[in-house]
Design an enzyme around this catalytic site. Structure first.
Site, mmCIF file in Angstrom:
data_model
loop_
_atom_site.group_PDB
_atom_site.id
_atom_site.type_symbol
_atom_site.label_atom_id
_atom_site.label_comp_id
_atom_site.label_asym_id
_atom_site.label_seq_id
_atom_site.Cartn_x
_atom_site.Cartn_y
_atom_site.Cartn_z
ATOM 1 N N ASP A 174 24.334 -10.367 -13.121
ATOM 2 C CA ASP A 174 23.491 -9.466 -13.916
ATOM 3 C C ASP A 174 23.243 -8.166 -13.158
ATOM 4 O O ASP A 174 22.119 -7.659 -13.101
ATOM 5 C CB ASP A 174 22.163 -10.145 -14.260
ATOM 6 C CG ASP A 174 21.450 -9.454 -15.435
ATOM 7 O OD1 ASP A 174 22.130 -8.734 -16.188
ATOM 8 O OD2 ASP A 174 20.243 -9.638 -15.585
ATOM 9 N N LEU A 184 3.762 -2.517 -13.087
ATOM 10 C CA LEU A 184 4.875 -1.702 -12.610
ATOM 11 C C LEU A 184 5.978 -1.575 -13.651
ATOM 12 O O LEU A 184 6.677 -0.574 -13.701
ATOM 13 C CB LEU A 184 5.464 -2.314 -11.332
ATOM 14 C CG LEU A 184 4.549 -2.327 -10.098
ATOM 15 C CD1 LEU A 184 5.218 -3.094 -8.966
ATOM 16 C CD2 LEU A 184 4.224 -0.911 -9.655
#
Length: 828
Positions: free
Chosen positions: A637, A518
């Site tokens: 993040d 992916l």
């Protein structure tokens, strides 16, 4: 699969341009605003600017596909700085690109003079650009053609070559980055004209190799049955015995089949799927850690489905045990028992251990004209011979110095015969145990011997099973221990989260096959899988070189297992076996926000209501993390690639490896280990290591402005003043012109009020002073207009590029190794 893995035929009098009249007889040029199509309209030639780059390049692209993809570029190392570029044929017959100052930026100068002839350009239906010469009699000849000078792609009828003396070669050179087509660090070329294989070089170091060509295929490639009908076709041609040429034929059944050499050193055979209207990959290398050259060092063998992936060959032991246990296998292995060849003393002769279906090691010596039996005899009689292999097409191959870059294949591959001392041959451990049982029973009969041997083997199998079970429990316990030694022990029931067997995840992902991939990042790769109960999953497999180590992995398991919210991704389970660390998530079919927002085609699906829903969803997720969950979580993040989208494009915040849990009453913390992604980090965090929920607010503000503009902050460059995206939006807002940078796809009068308000909210979130920024609850109120009058934003932090670079670089010496997580940039 890699190595399994147009010309507008105008009338010889005119050149048809997309923008109108351009008669090559009188003008002989292609201006920046014009486009030349091939007769079948499948290819086009024109000037373009790559993403996040204002320079202009002349290139050939596939027409009617999206996103536009340029497979050949003329002036890749010398761009036009504005729109004044022109492709022309000079009075002397030279094909050249010049800018507005008449400076030549690229040219082809033929040694032949066009004295009594006319030269034209034409784009053929194959995608080949040609400079042709027409004499007065109407005869034509090709003076130059682009297919002889490939850049970073191979189309059918294109080739790579090498001369026998290795003095000349045709090669591919990857882009420097997704936005910079100049020649980058990776090169693809033939290794030699004798033992021919394809090598991908990283500078002067081998990065990947295909294995030798046997006249029909490359022996180091896996040729899966599922793609046999679409296998790439190469023809090897020797021109007057002076040059070896590999001509790519392509696949007739497919649309636009070609090889694409990416800026990151990967090579893919791709084609355009007319039904899906997207590029599909037949084959890509390197595809896993074992594909990288010499991953396991000398005399090591790499198997991607084992843990650890590197093993010493039979009869060899790690050269540096400490490094080997730590997952650094580059030092390789050394022989355990010296070979007997050439020694006196009556010792038993050396023999061969058979290794089936492997990628043969590099640096082989070829011996033509002998059969398999003679090949074995030759190796046995040659004291320098370490191993041999035989292939019907390639003949006899043997190795004398070292064995490097061996990979275990599930199928295909070749048999390698490894030379070992006699004492190293056979299965030493198990026969000794069985023989001991046989001696014990003596002469009481074969039946008792068989029973004793069977019992012994059963005990061995049981012991192996018990050791494996014990190792799994130890792996899980290590995570629990990490939790219990932290600041918030006994606050979670981690045992309720399934510990999934590595073999089950290997089955679910078809042994982590490249077709299930992916995406990838600094942490490793993410694969799509299907569990036995029918659930679709996404498996995050951390690489050995991952920036996300045991601490971050454990942290992500601990943090996300405690969180339940519709705007946070759900963790299904995890796996820790040996060197392997894997996280199993719910599958998100639309991948990340980054995949949509920065793609010119997919971005069309993000209208303003959809984007505003994504913004609000991220906001709700952060409010939950900061205030509403039983723990206070600082993500640290937050960025577009860490926002996943479900079937309805609803957002879910992901990747909690860098997250920190705050204790009761705690509102800020500090660290010397800076983690996250520059461009999204708040100034106080990047500069001094101070973080709080306001650090996440800053990252949210950056993300909000990216959603509004469809521009990446860490790739944006405003040349006149070196402004970042934040600085440029601030500049335009102060000037009352912030709407000019809004993505045209959402810039509509009906959305203006909401968008203008969102710009101000974004600028409020990225203010330099921590205390000036709102918290996420206030941000949500601003969106819902509960706070009607918004305060005036102050200047953002990191608003200028040079300030940003100075700030971040000055802090590098304070960081612990491997703490910096860089954003993974997607390809063209």
């Amino acid at each position: 699969m890699l190595f399994v893995c147009v010309f507008f035929a105008y009338s010889c009098l005119a050149l048809l341009m997309s923008t109108g009249i351009a008669d090559a007889t009188t003008i002989q040029l292609l201006e920046d605003s014009e486009t030349l199509f091939s007769p079948n309209a499948k290819y086009r030639l024109g000037f373009f600017s790559p993403p996040d780059n204002t320079n202009r390049y002349l290139g050939i692209s596939f027409n009617a596909v999206s996103p536009t993809y340029y497979f050949w570029i003329a002036n890749r190392n010398n761009p036009v700085k504005d729109s004044s570029g022109v492709l022309r044929i000079s009075e002397g017959g030279i094909l050249e690109i010049v800018n507005g100052r008449n400076n030549t930026l690229w040219s082809f100068n033929s040694s032949s003079q066009a004295l009594n002839a006319t030269r034209k350009i034409q784009l053929l239906d194959s995608g080949n650009l040609q400079l042709i010469e027409l004499d007065k009699g109407g005869n034509s000849r090709v003076i130059w053609q682009s297919f002889e000078y490939p850049t970073d792609a191979l189309l059918p009828s294109m080739s790579i070559s090498i001369s026998i003396q290795n003095t000349t070669a045709t090669k591919l050179q990857a882009w420097k980055s997704p936005s910079d087509p100049s020649e980058g660090r990776f090169t693809l070329a033939l290794d030699s004209a004798t033992n021919t294989q394809v090598i991908v070089w990283d500078g002067d170091q081998r990065h990947y190799r295909t294995g030798p060509w046997n006249g029909n295929l490359f022996l180091g490639l896996i040729y899966p049955d599922s793609t046999n009908d679409y296998a790439d076709t190469f023809i090897q041609k020797n021109v007057a015995q002076d040059e070896v040429i590999f001509l790519y034929i392509g696949v007739n059944q497919l649309s636009f089949p070609h090889y694409y050499f990416s800026y990151d050193g990967t090579v893919s055979e791709i084609y355009w799927d007319l039904g899906k209207k997207s590029w599909q990959t037949l084959y890509k290398v390197p595809d896993d850690l074992c594909d990288y050259y010499g991953k396991c060092g000398d005399f090591g063998i790499c198997d991607p489905v084992k843990s650890p992936i590197c093993q010493c060959l039979k009869g060899f032991v790690p050269k540096n045990s400490r490094e080997w246990k730590a997952g650094n296998w580059s030092s390789g292995c050394v022989r355990r028992t010296t070979l007997q060849c050439g020694k006196q003393g009556g010792g038993k002769p050396d023999g061969f251990q058979v290794l089936n279906t492997v990628k043969l090691p590099d640096l082989e010596v070829w011996l033509q004209g002998i059969n398999l039996i003679n090949c074995r005899t030759m190796c046995l009689n040659n004291c320098s011979c370490l191993a041999y292999a035989y292939d019907q097409g390639a003949g006899c191959m043997y190795w004398t110095n070292t064995l490097i870059d061996i990979q275990q294949f599930p199928s295909s591959g070749i048999t390698l015969n490894l030379r070992l001392a006699h004492s190293e041959l056979g299965n030493k451990g198990r026969p000794k145990v069985v023989n001991a049982a046989a001696v014990t029973v003596g002469n009481k009969g074969r039946l008792k011997a068989v029973i004793a041997a069977t019992v012994t083997i059963a005990l061995i199998v049981l012991r192996m099973w018990f050791n494996r079970w014990k190792a799994k429990q130890a792996s899980k316990r290590s995570i629990l221990d990490h939790l219990n030694h932290g600041d918030h022990k006994n606050q979670t029931k981690l045992e309720e989260l399934p510990l999934i067997d590595f073999k089950d995840l290997a089955v679910a992902t078809d042994n982590f096959h490249h077709n299930t991939l992916l995406g990838r990042g600094g942490f490793g790769k993410v694969y799509k899988g299907l569990l036995g109960d029918g659930r679709e999953i996404a498996v995050k497999r951390l690489s050995a070189a991952s920036l996300q180590g045991v601490e971050e992995f454990t942290n992500e398991v601990i943090v996300i297992s405690r969180l339940q919210h519709k705007n946070l991704v759900s963790l299904i389970g995890f796996c820790v076996e040996g060197e392997e660390k894997l996280l199993v998530y719910e599958y998100m079919p639309n991948k990340s926000l980054s995949a949509f927002l920065f793609d010119s085609t997919k971005r069309e699906l993000l209208d303003w209501p959809t984007r505003f829903n994504i913004i609000e969803g991220i906001c709700r997720g952060l409010i939950y993390l900061h205030r509403d969950s039983r723990l206070r979580i600082i993500h640290r993040d937050l960025k577009a690639s860490n926002i996943l989208l479900d079937e309805q494009l609803n957002p879910k915040i992901a990747d909690f490896g860098m997250a920190r849990i705050f204790g009761h009453g705690q509102d800020k913390d500090e660290t010397r280990r800076i983690v996250g992604t520059y461009g999204y980090m708040a100034p106080e965090y990047a500069m001094d290591g101070h973080f709080s929920e306001k650090s996440d607010v800053y990252s949210f503000g950056v993300l909000l402005l990216e959603i509004l503009t469809a521009q990446k902050n860490n790739a944006f460059w405003y040349e006149d003043e070196s402004l970042t995206l934040l600085g440029y939006v601030w500049k335009l807002w102060v000037e009352g012109d912030a709407g000019s940078i809004i993505d045209p796809l959402i810039s509509d009068p009906l959305n203006k009020k909401e968008i203008d308000r969102s710009i101000v909210v974004g600028l409020l979130c990225v203010q330099e002073n921590v205390n000036d920024r709102p918290n996420m609850s206030n941000v949500m109120s601003m969106f819902s207009s509960e706070i009607a009058d918004l305060p005036q934003p102050k200047e953002p932090g990191f608003n200028k590029r040079h300030m940003f670079m100075d700030a971040t670089s000055s802090n590098l010496n304070q960081m612990s190794g491997g703490a910096l997580s860089m954003t993974a940039v997607s390809g063209r």
